[in-house]
Design a protein around this motif. Structure first.
Motif, PDB file in Angstrom:
ATOM      1  N   MET A   1      23.504  46.863  24.022  1.00 56.02           N
ATOM      2  CA  MET A   1      24.276  46.656  25.275  1.00 56.02           C
ATOM      3  C   MET A   1      25.921  47.064  25.226  1.00 56.02           C
ATOM      4  O   MET A   1      26.417  46.527  24.150  1.00 56.02           O
ATOM      5  CB  MET A   1      23.722  45.150  25.738  1.00 56.02           C
ATOM      6  N   ARG A   2      26.112  47.802  26.230  1.00 55.22           N
ATOM      7  CA  ARG A   2      27.532  48.078  26.328  1.00 55.22           C
ATOM      8  C   ARG A   2      28.292  47.425  27.700  1.00 55.22           C
ATOM      9  O   ARG A   2      27.567  47.096  28.531  1.00 55.22           O
ATOM     10  CB  ARG A   2      27.682  49.393  26.287  1.00 55.22           C
ATOM     11  N   ALA A   3      29.558  47.000  27.377  1.00 56.86           N
ATOM     12  CA  ALA A   3      30.296  46.115  28.272  1.00 56.86           C
ATOM     13  C   ALA A   3      31.617  47.206  28.429  1.00 56.86           C
ATOM     14  O   ALA A   3      32.328  47.356  27.484  1.00 56.86           O
ATOM     15  CB  ALA A   3      30.710  44.795  27.678  1.00 56.86           C
ATOM     16  N   PHE A   4      31.768  47.164  29.897  1.00 57.51           N
ATOM     17  CA  PHE A   4      33.068  48.083  30.409  1.00 57.51           C
ATOM     18  C   PHE A   4      33.674  47.196  31.355  1.00 57.51           C
ATOM     19  O   PHE A   4      33.116  46.871  32.268  1.00 57.51           O
ATOM     20  CB  PHE A   4      32.718  49.408  30.985  1.00 57.51           C
ATOM     21  N   ARG A   5      34.994  47.030  31.033  1.00 58.00           N
ATOM     22  CA  ARG A   5      35.952  46.053  31.921  1.00 58.00           C
ATOM     23  C   ARG A   5      36.106  46.779  32.934  1.00 58.00           C
ATOM     24  O   ARG A   5      36.528  47.805  33.064  1.00 58.00           O
ATOM     25  CB  ARG A   5      37.153  45.719  30.829  1.00 58.00           C
ATOM     26  N   PHE A   6      36.436  46.066  34.131  1.00 54.01           N
ATOM     27  CA  PHE A   6      37.068  46.583  35.437  1.00 54.01           C
ATOM     28  C   PHE A   6      37.965  45.428  36.055  1.00 54.01           C
ATOM     29  O   PHE A   6      38.074  44.322  35.690  1.00 54.01           O
ATOM     30  CB  PHE A   6      36.072  46.851  36.383  1.00 54.01           C
ATOM     31  N   VAL A   7      38.777  46.132  36.925  1.00 56.04           N
ATOM     32  CA  VAL A   7      39.640  45.138  37.677  1.00 56.04           C
ATOM     33  C   VAL A   7      39.556  45.874  39.062  1.00 56.04           C
ATOM     34  O   VAL A   7      39.521  47.258  39.446  1.00 56.04           O
ATOM     35  CB  VAL A   7      40.973  45.476  37.380  1.00 56.04           C
ATOM     36  N   THR A   8      39.491  45.149  40.216  1.00 53.98           N
ATOM     37  CA  THR A   8      39.538  45.458  41.407  1.00 53.98           C
ATOM     38  C   THR A   8      40.890  44.931  42.212  1.00 53.98           C
ATOM     39  O   THR A   8      41.599  44.168  41.722  1.00 53.98           O
ATOM     40  CB  THR A   8      38.702  44.998  42.346  1.00 53.98           C
ATOM     41  N   VAL A   9      41.582  45.880  42.984  1.00 53.40           N
ATOM     42  CA  VAL A   9      42.676  45.743  43.660  1.00 53.40           C
ATOM     43  C   VAL A   9      42.617  46.093  45.061  1.00 53.40           C
ATOM     44  O   VAL A   9      41.873  46.960  45.504  1.00 53.40           O
ATOM     45  CB  VAL A   9      44.027  46.658  43.138  1.00 53.40           C
ATOM     46  N   ASP A  10      43.371  45.541  46.079  1.00 49.62           N
ATOM     47  CA  ASP A  10      43.643  46.145  47.299  1.00 49.62           C
ATOM     48  C   ASP A  10      44.974  46.939  47.275  1.00 49.62           C
ATOM     49  O   ASP A  10      45.851  46.420  46.976  1.00 49.62           O
ATOM     50  CB  ASP A  10      43.642  44.844  48.456  1.00 49.62           C
ATOM     51  N   VAL A  11      44.736  48.114  47.843  1.00 49.15           N
ATOM     52  CA  VAL A  11      45.903  49.161  47.801  1.00 49.15           C
ATOM     53  C   VAL A  11      46.392  49.414  49.084  1.00 49.15           C
ATOM     54  O   VAL A  11      45.554  49.312  49.979  1.00 49.15           O
ATOM     55  CB  VAL A  11      45.149  50.462  47.182  1.00 49.15           C
ATOM     56  N   PHE A  12      47.683  49.851  49.111  1.00 47.02           N
ATOM     57  CA  PHE A  12      48.456  49.798  50.338  1.00 47.02           C
ATOM     58  C   PHE A  12      48.340  48.324  51.488  1.00 47.02           C
ATOM     59  O   PHE A  12      48.463  48.620  52.558  1.00 47.02           O
ATOM     60  CB  PHE A  12      47.796  50.873  51.243  1.00 47.02           C
ATOM     61  N   THR A  13      48.672  47.405  50.645  1.00 46.39           N
ATOM     62  CA  THR A  13      48.868  46.129  51.192  1.00 46.39           C
ATOM     63  C   THR A  13      49.579  45.249  50.259  1.00 46.39           C
ATOM     64  O   THR A  13      49.738  45.563  49.272  1.00 46.39           O
ATOM     65  CB  THR A  13      47.670  45.488  51.583  1.00 46.39           C
ATOM     66  N   ASP A  14      50.453  44.056  50.968  1.00 57.35           N
ATOM     67  CA  ASP A  14      50.865  43.269  50.155  1.00 57.35           C
ATOM     68  C   ASP A  14      50.257  42.008  50.102  1.00 57.35           C
ATOM     69  O   ASP A  14      50.863  40.718  49.709  1.00 57.35           O
ATOM     70  CB  ASP A  14      52.305  43.093  50.798  1.00 57.35           C
ATOM     71  N   ARG A  15      49.028  41.809  50.531  1.00 60.74           N
ATOM     72  CA  ARG A  15      48.120  40.627  50.634  1.00 60.74           C
ATOM     73  C   ARG A  15      46.496  40.794  50.269  1.00 60.74           C
ATOM     74  O   ARG A  15      46.132  41.806  50.729  1.00 60.74           O
ATOM     75  CB  ARG A  15      48.314  39.861  52.073  1.00 60.74           C
ATOM     76  N   ARG A  16      46.040  39.884  49.822  1.00 61.98           N
ATOM     77  CA  ARG A  16      44.641  40.049  49.463  1.00 61.98           C
ATOM     78  C   ARG A  16      43.721  40.322  50.703  1.00 61.98           C
ATOM     79  O   ARG A  16      44.171  39.870  51.780  1.00 61.98           O
ATOM     80  CB  ARG A  16      44.062  38.893  48.516  1.00 61.98           C
ATOM     81  N   PHE A  17      42.798  40.938  50.576  1.00 61.51           N
ATOM     82  CA  PHE A  17      41.775  41.222  51.575  1.00 61.51           C
ATOM     83  C   PHE A  17      42.399  42.152  52.745  1.00 61.51           C
ATOM     84  O   PHE A  17      41.691  42.082  53.742  1.00 61.51           O
ATOM     85  CB  PHE A  17      41.285  39.959  52.150  1.00 61.51           C
ATOM     86  N   GLY A  18      43.259  42.798  52.474  1.00 59.75           N
ATOM     87  CA  GLY A  18      44.125  43.795  53.421  1.00 59.75           C
ATOM     88  C   GLY A  18      43.919  45.146  52.745  1.00 59.75           C
ATOM     89  O   GLY A  18      43.303  45.224  51.481  1.00 59.75           O
ATOM     90  N   GLY A  19      44.472  46.251  53.169  1.00 60.65           N
ATOM     91  CA  GLY A  19      44.520  47.500  52.608  1.00 60.65           C
ATOM     92  C   GLY A  19      43.015  48.013  52.131  1.00 60.65           C
ATOM     93  O   GLY A  19      42.037  47.610  52.888  1.00 60.65           O
ATOM     94  N   ASN A  20      42.820  48.883  51.198  1.00 55.37           N
ATOM     95  CA  ASN A  20      41.963  49.561  50.790  1.00 55.37           C
ATOM     96  C   ASN A  20      41.314  49.359  49.388  1.00 55.37           C
ATOM     97  O   ASN A  20      42.281  49.054  48.380  1.00 55.37           O
ATOM     98  CB  ASN A  20      42.073  51.172  50.716  1.00 55.37           C
ATOM     99  N   GLN A  21      39.976  48.729  49.060  1.00 57.78           N
ATOM    100  CA  GLN A  21      39.583  48.238  48.072  1.00 57.78           C
ATOM    101  C   GLN A  21      39.410  49.181  46.964  1.00 57.78           C
ATOM    102  O   GLN A  21      38.920  50.607  47.317  1.00 57.78           O
ATOM    103  CB  GLN A  21      38.295  47.631  48.243  1.00 57.78           C
ATOM    104  N   LEU A  22      39.605  48.890  45.786  1.00 53.75           N
ATOM    105  CA  LEU A  22      39.622  49.927  44.681  1.00 53.75           C
ATOM    106  C   LEU A  22      39.061  49.212  43.388  1.00 53.75           C
ATOM    107  O   LEU A  22      39.717  48.311  42.888  1.00 53.75           O
ATOM    108  CB  LEU A  22      40.755  50.559  44.372  1.00 53.75           C
ATOM    109  N   ALA A  23      38.101  49.801  42.613  1.00 51.17           N
ATOM    110  CA  ALA A  23      37.594  49.156  41.392  1.00 51.17           C
ATOM    111  C   ALA A  23      38.038  50.312  40.210  1.00 51.17           C
ATOM    112  O   ALA A  23      38.032  51.662  40.507  1.00 51.17           O
ATOM    113  CB  ALA A  23      36.256  49.332  41.117  1.00 51.17           C
ATOM    114  N   VAL A  24      38.719  49.757  39.323  1.00 52.52           N
ATOM    115  CA  VAL A  24      39.447  50.367  38.116  1.00 52.52           C
ATOM    116  C   VAL A  24      38.726  50.084  36.946  1.00 52.52           C
ATOM    117  O   VAL A  24      38.855  48.954  36.579  1.00 52.52           O
ATOM    118  CB  VAL A  24      40.710  50.462  38.028  1.00 52.52           C
TER     119      VAL A  24
END
Length: 297
Positions: free
Chosen positions: A1-24
């Motif tokens: 089993m392999r595990a890969f770390r991810f982070v999500t961010v909201d882009v083109f905004t200064d507040r959570r749950f605005g902007g465009n979502q992205l998983a990295v």
């Protein structure tokens, strides 16, 4: 089993749950192409990025961008968000990153607050503006679900344009039509069938209502699985370049608001300038971290 770390961010905004979502995925070594595509489909966001070692050690990283159904040569908010994630994890992050992508070498410059903390980034489109074919007003209006009279043609007809990513059909509309637009999937399918040579079998629609250096915009790409996008950097840059082309000026800057109708307001700061090889453009914005975790395969 392999595990890969991810982070999500909201882009083109200064507040959570605005902007465009992205998983990295900051370290995607060991993932296959099929697994990357499957993970992008699983997240069901407009794009997911996977960071790999660069082919050229002088560059920062190789970045692969997947939407729900395919890999992309370039996109705006994934580059801004990926640079933000990498910089937040590196206390000695550089002024800028150079990402290897199918569209070319992409330079992303970090933005910081007065205390030196990374707040976002500015991405330069990897290629000069390319202006493509025009499409009939009736086609653009049908795709947007608006009356033909709401498409404004005093400055330009609906025009395909790109600068490294997928081409966008740029359409100026009335403010009322911008708010009322509803994409019509069948109309998009007819458009690519009837204009196969011009569209190459792909079409996304970027409608906008300008007011000087400010514009409201919406982007529809149902053929790629994105019914509506809340912030589209790779549409903002060709729009900025195209507006500069129309104006005849040497340079220009625009504040573009997008995502309002979706409840995810976004602010994209686009600029364009003339160079010997053509019109170049960039787009900047802020980012906010949201989630982090692991994908287990």
């Amino acid at each position: 089993m392999r595990a890969f770390r991810f982070v999500t961010v909201d882009v083109f905004t200064d507040r959570r749950f605005g902007g465009n979502q992205l998983a990295v995925f900051p370290d995607a070594r060991g993932l296959t192409d099929a697994e990357m595509q499957a993970l992008a489909a699983e997240f069901n966001l407009s794009e997911t990025t996977f960071v790999l070692p660069p082919a050229n050690p002088q560059h920062s990283a190789r970045v692969r961008i997947f939407n729900r159904v395919a890999e992309m040569a370039f996109a705006g908010h994934p580059n801004v968000g990926t640079a933000y994630v990498l910089a937040r994890e590196d206390e000695e992050s550089p002024r800028a990153y150079r990402f290897e992508e199918p569209a070319g070498l992409v330079e992303v410059t970090l933005t910081r607050d007065a205390a030196g903390r990374v707040t976002g980034a500015e991405v330069a489109a990897p290629q000069p503006l390319r202006i493509g074919a025009t499409l009939p007003v009736a086609t653009a209006a049908a795709c947007a679900g608006i009356p033909e009279a709401a498409v404004l043609t005093a400055r330009h007809a609906p025009t395909l344009a790109a600068d490294g990513g997928n081409h966008r059909l740029l359409v100026e509309v009335t403010p009322e039509a911008l708010a009322a637009a509803q994409p019509d999937l069948a109309a998009f399918q007819r458009a690519v069938a009837e204009h196969a040579e011009a569209t190459g079998g792909f079409l996304s629609l970027y409608i906008y209502a300008p007011d000087g250096g400010v514009a409201r915009a919406r982007m529809f790409s149902p053929l790629a699985g994105t019914w509506e996008d809340s912030a589209t950097g790779s549409a903002a840059t060709p729009l900025a370049g195209f507006l500069l082309h129309l104006s005849g000026a040497a340079e220009g800057a625009w504040e573009i608001t997008q995502g309002v109708e979706m409840g995810r307001p976004s602010l994209l700061l686009a600029r364009a300038w003339r160079t010997p090889e053509g019109i170049r453009a960039s787009v900047a914005g802020r980012c906010v971290p949201v989630l982090r975790g692991e994908a287990v395969l």
